[in-house]
Design an enzyme around this catalytic site. Structure first.
Site, PDB file in Angstrom:
ATOM      1  N   GLY A  34       0.892  -1.227   0.080  1.00  0.00           N
ATOM      2  CA  GLY A  34      -0.035  -0.052   0.058  1.00  0.00           C
ATOM      3  C   GLY A  34       0.603   1.172   0.274  1.00  0.00           C
ATOM      4  CB  SER A  80       0.546   4.014  -4.745  1.00  0.00           C
ATOM      5  OG  SER A  80      -0.721   3.789  -4.509  1.00  0.00           O
ATOM      6  CB  SER A 125      -0.889   0.448  -5.901  1.00  0.00           C
ATOM      7  OG  SER A 125      -1.954   0.884  -6.056  1.00  0.00           O
ATOM      8  CG  ASP A 146      -6.406  -7.154  -3.612  1.00  0.00           C
ATOM      9  OD1 ASP A 146      -6.167  -6.917  -2.734  1.00  0.00           O
ATOM     10  OD2 ASP A 146      -7.755  -6.962  -4.039  1.00  0.00           O
ATOM     11  CB  VAL A 147      -1.802  -7.265   0.316  1.00  0.00           C
ATOM     12  CG1 VAL A 147      -0.390  -6.911  -0.528  1.00  0.00           C
ATOM     13  CG2 VAL A 147      -2.315  -5.786   0.719  1.00  0.00           C
ATOM     14  CB  SER A 175      -4.386   2.259  14.170  1.00  0.00           C
ATOM     15  OG  SER A 175      -5.331   3.497  14.612  1.00  0.00           O
ATOM     16  CE1 TYR A 190      -8.045   1.371   9.971  1.00  0.00           C
ATOM     17  CE2 TYR A 190      -8.085   2.475  12.212  1.00  0.00           C
ATOM     18  CZ  TYR A 190      -7.370   2.201  11.016  1.00  0.00           C
ATOM     19  OH  TYR A 190      -5.989   2.510  10.679  1.00  0.00           O
ATOM     20  CE  LYS A 201      -5.034  -0.724  10.886  1.00  0.00           C
ATOM     21  NZ  LYS A 201      -3.974  -0.755  10.160  1.00  0.00           N
TER      22      LYS A 201
END
Length: 263
Positions: free
Chosen positions: A22, A24, A46, A72-73, A151, A164, A168
């Site tokens: 990720g 880019s 990306s 695409d991870v 995060s 989210y 995390k």
């Protein structure tokens, strides 16, 4: 037992080969640029081939080494594509930075099965598959560093961020689990836990969450958002020999967010 070393490890990434997922835009792009400027050879990633190559070309134009690779991870094969690219381009792999992530601002009762699956696939399952692919190279070499960009919401929670924050929290748990499993075989695993950083990602989150930069600045003891470069600097240090005795830790880069208990 010696208590003083005659030569301390250097905080240098020169000569290392790193994958940054990720990368880019935003934090990932800053990390890739910082590692490259420090002498690392970088695989920029990306989902979009054009964006990956554009970001890599910027690094090359500045006089450093990088290749752009689309993958695409969130898919199981994504990590292996990146590892294969690193080996093809540079013949080795020393550092993996799991940076790719997506936001989700939604009341918990309104999260759809598709949204839940997507946020976990990108923010948690993807890093696991990337770490697996990297470890298959690093463990036989008995050397390597995996850094997960988590995060502050890996340590706390805010309403509307259940998907989210859950991802995390899981990513920090993955960090600790892999760290203790792979330490004896020479691979270090760490998390960097940013607070709010001035990126398009955070702008999207603020817009959908109906809060502003002023709100974040008032809540943050240092009184401002971080810059991507400030996160990238910490990642570069952790990837370097200077951090050789660090593994399994979560390092906040949050302007004091987690320490603050006020109103």
């Amino acid at each position: 037992m010696a208590t003083v070393q005659s030569k301390l490890p250097e905080a240098s990434v020169a000569g290392l080969v790193a994958i940054v997922t990720g990368s880019s835009s935003g934090i990932g792009r800053a990390i890739a640029g910082r590692l490259a400027a420090g002498g690392a050879r970088v695989v920029v990633n990306s989902r979009d081939d054009g964006r990956a190559k554009e970001a890599a070309d910027e690094i090359v134009a500045a006089g450093y080494e990088a290749v752009g690779v689309a993958a695409d991870v969130s898919l199981p094969e994504g990590g292996q594509i990146l590892v294969d690219a690193a080996l093809a381009a540079y013949g080795r792999l020393d550092v993996l930075v799991n940076n790719a992530g997506i936001p989700l601002v939604r009341a918990a009762e309104e999260i759809t099965p598709e949204e839940w699956a997507t946020v976990l696939a990108t923010n948690l399952t993807g890093p696991f598959h990337c770490a697996q692919a990297a470890a298959r190279v690093m463990l036989p070499a008995r050397s390597g560093t995996i850094i997960n960009v988590s995060s502050v919401l890996g340590a706390t929670a805010i309403p509307g961020r259940t998907g989210y924050s859950t991802a995390k929290h899981g990513l920090d748990g993955l960090t600790k689990s892999l760290a203790v499993e792979w330490a004896a075989r020479g691979v270090r695993v760490l998390s960097v836990n940013p607070g709010y950083v001035a990126t398009p990602f955070v702008e999207q989150t603020m817009s959908s969450g109906r809060f502003s930069a002023d709100d974040i600045e008032r809540r943050t003891p240092l009184g401002r958002l971080a810059s991507p470069a400030e996160v990238a600097g910490v990642v570069a240090f952790l990837a370097s020999p200077a951090a050789s005795y660090m593994t399994g830790a979560q390092i906040p880069v949050d302007g004091g967010w987690l320490a603050y208990g006020g109103w």
